[in-house]
Design a protein around this motif. Sequence first.
Motif, mmCIF file in Angstrom:
data_model
loop_
_atom_site.group_PDB
_atom_site.id
_atom_site.type_symbol
_atom_site.label_atom_id
_atom_site.label_comp_id
_atom_site.label_asym_id
_atom_site.label_seq_id
_atom_site.Cartn_x
_atom_site.Cartn_y
_atom_site.Cartn_z
ATOM 1 N N ARG A 33 -25.468 46.093 -30.597
ATOM 2 C CA ARG A 33 -25.551 44.675 -31.046
ATOM 3 C C ARG A 33 -26.101 44.195 -32.341
ATOM 4 O O ARG A 33 -26.497 44.234 -33.439
ATOM 5 C CB ARG A 33 -25.358 43.395 -30.463
ATOM 6 N N THR A 92 -16.051 45.327 -37.938
ATOM 7 C CA THR A 92 -17.017 44.844 -37.350
ATOM 8 C C THR A 92 -17.830 44.578 -35.812
ATOM 9 O O THR A 92 -18.894 44.265 -35.775
ATOM 10 C CB THR A 92 -17.187 42.990 -38.139
ATOM 11 N N ASP A 113 -24.442 45.970 -35.611
ATOM 12 C CA ASP A 113 -24.076 45.230 -35.833
ATOM 13 C C ASP A 113 -24.508 44.225 -36.356
ATOM 14 O O ASP A 113 -23.786 43.866 -38.125
ATOM 15 C CB ASP A 113 -22.968 44.719 -35.224
ATOM 16 N N ARG A 114 -24.890 43.603 -36.361
ATOM 17 C CA ARG A 114 -26.255 43.062 -37.254
ATOM 18 C C ARG A 114 -26.775 43.434 -38.216
ATOM 19 O O ARG A 114 -27.487 42.953 -38.761
ATOM 20 C CB ARG A 114 -27.125 41.865 -36.286
ATOM 21 N N MET A 164 -24.046 37.687 -39.719
ATOM 22 C CA MET A 164 -22.808 38.704 -39.384
ATOM 23 C C MET A 164 -22.072 38.122 -38.118
ATOM 24 O O MET A 164 -22.290 37.894 -37.283
ATOM 25 C CB MET A 164 -23.006 40.299 -39.637
ATOM 26 N N SER A 165 -20.387 37.019 -39.005
ATOM 27 C CA SER A 165 -19.029 36.845 -38.125
ATOM 28 C C SER A 165 -18.727 37.997 -36.914
ATOM 29 O O SER A 165 -18.782 39.386 -37.840
ATOM 30 C CB SER A 165 -18.403 36.485 -38.217
ATOM 31 N N ARG A 166 -18.896 38.342 -36.100
ATOM 32 C CA ARG A 166 -18.417 38.980 -35.259
ATOM 33 C C ARG A 166 -17.207 38.727 -34.640
ATOM 34 O O ARG A 166 -16.615 37.202 -33.870
ATOM 35 C CB ARG A 166 -19.497 39.260 -33.905
#
Length: 470
Positions: free
Chosen positions: A316, A132, A319-320, A1-3
């Motif tokens: 993090r 995100t 988020d991933r 996933m782009s952050r």
Amino acid sequence: MSRESLSTTARWALTSLALSMLMPSLDTSIANAGLPVLAAAFEATFQQVQWIVLAYLLAITTLIVSVGRLGDGFGRRRLLLIGIGIFTSASLACALAPGLAWLIGARAVQGVGAAIMFALTVALVSDAVPKTRAGSAMGLLATMSATGTTLGPSLGGLLMAHVGWQSIFLLNVPLGLLNAWLVYRYLPADRTARTRVAFDYLGSGVLVLTLAAYALAMTLEGFTLALLLVSLCGVGVFVIVEMRAKAPLIRLSLFADLRLSGSLLLTLLVTTVMMTTLVVGPFYLSRGLGLSSAMVGVALSAGPLLSALSGVPAGRLVDRFGARRVVPGALLGLIGGCGLLALLPMSFGLPAYLLPVAVVAISYALFQAANNTGLMAGVAQDQRGVVSALLGLARNLGLITGAAAMGAVFAVATGGPTQAPADVIASGLHITFGVATALMIMALIISRTQINSGNCLPAMRPSDIDIDVD
């Protein structure tokens, strides 16, 4: 996933929320280390100065849902600024207290400001950062909470020894002014216009009295049963009041959603277990392993310190991989850590205690980031304040319940930990964390049921908010 990278404004907005979480967390524990100093300063007994801590915690516990609901209609940023102002002003009043009664009263007012800050900080994350990066932001807030709780006793002891007891409260004045400026300058303005909100005063009053009765039942000796009965009756009265209210404090239909009710129950269970390490740990380390007071302090700080350091990395990971995957993993970690504490023999020494505690602390940080992110992601904009407040309430009730209920399990298992020999203390630790392991297995089952339900929080109906515009 782009952050997605954060803009400068978003970074400062997140800094303001981090400070809004750090300040009340710090004051949850900063006075504890100085209770002997305060007892001497005011010529008071330990039971009397203990209310310096209890007044603050009771104010937070009883008001956090009401102020969260108020923020949904009044404006969360606006109310957060008021909360910071109350907290900062009350901190100054604490430092200027001429007597113990004044100090206890000022601490209660400080708790009102802290309740507002705790209730609204998590709810404002979605306004401060992109979706995100919500997991990382929640992880940062969890780190600030753990940092404040960890830093409080050591910082309070240092300031009292070298500056004076007033300094632990004066510290909040410059921090509060800085925090207020950051919130005013960088947090987005409220989407609602300045309005007069139809607030559920009767429901709020019943809830405050109910929670106060429960909290006092957990902290006062001799009135436990009577106060528990009062709190139980209060729950019934509150349900009736909310069913009839035009603008209810808490929309009871929310609890039909398994994602909300499950997340709140998980928070209560996990914080109950986390409190066990702080209740049982001191007795096991001192009487069981024979450590000095200084070494007991160092060993007890290991868990909160690891939680603080793990908060951002945990966010993090959320988020991933997503909250649905991370929550069960965190609960498995808690099961493993508690299980080791229930099984490892005392002959293994301090490492046999610190290693499982490290597993528990890291898993707790992971759980907080994932559970909070997963829940708030499905909450409608007009519900974020009250749901965030309910999370804070579940956490506080878990801490109070853990101190009382798990402490009672340990006391029964040891026959009184202040006089029990080392082997009995070790046996009590094993039994207590056996119960904690069972609670975490229950939490894992609830988590799987919650995930399998897959439904989202219902949107708030227009009739649930009654706002009169002047």
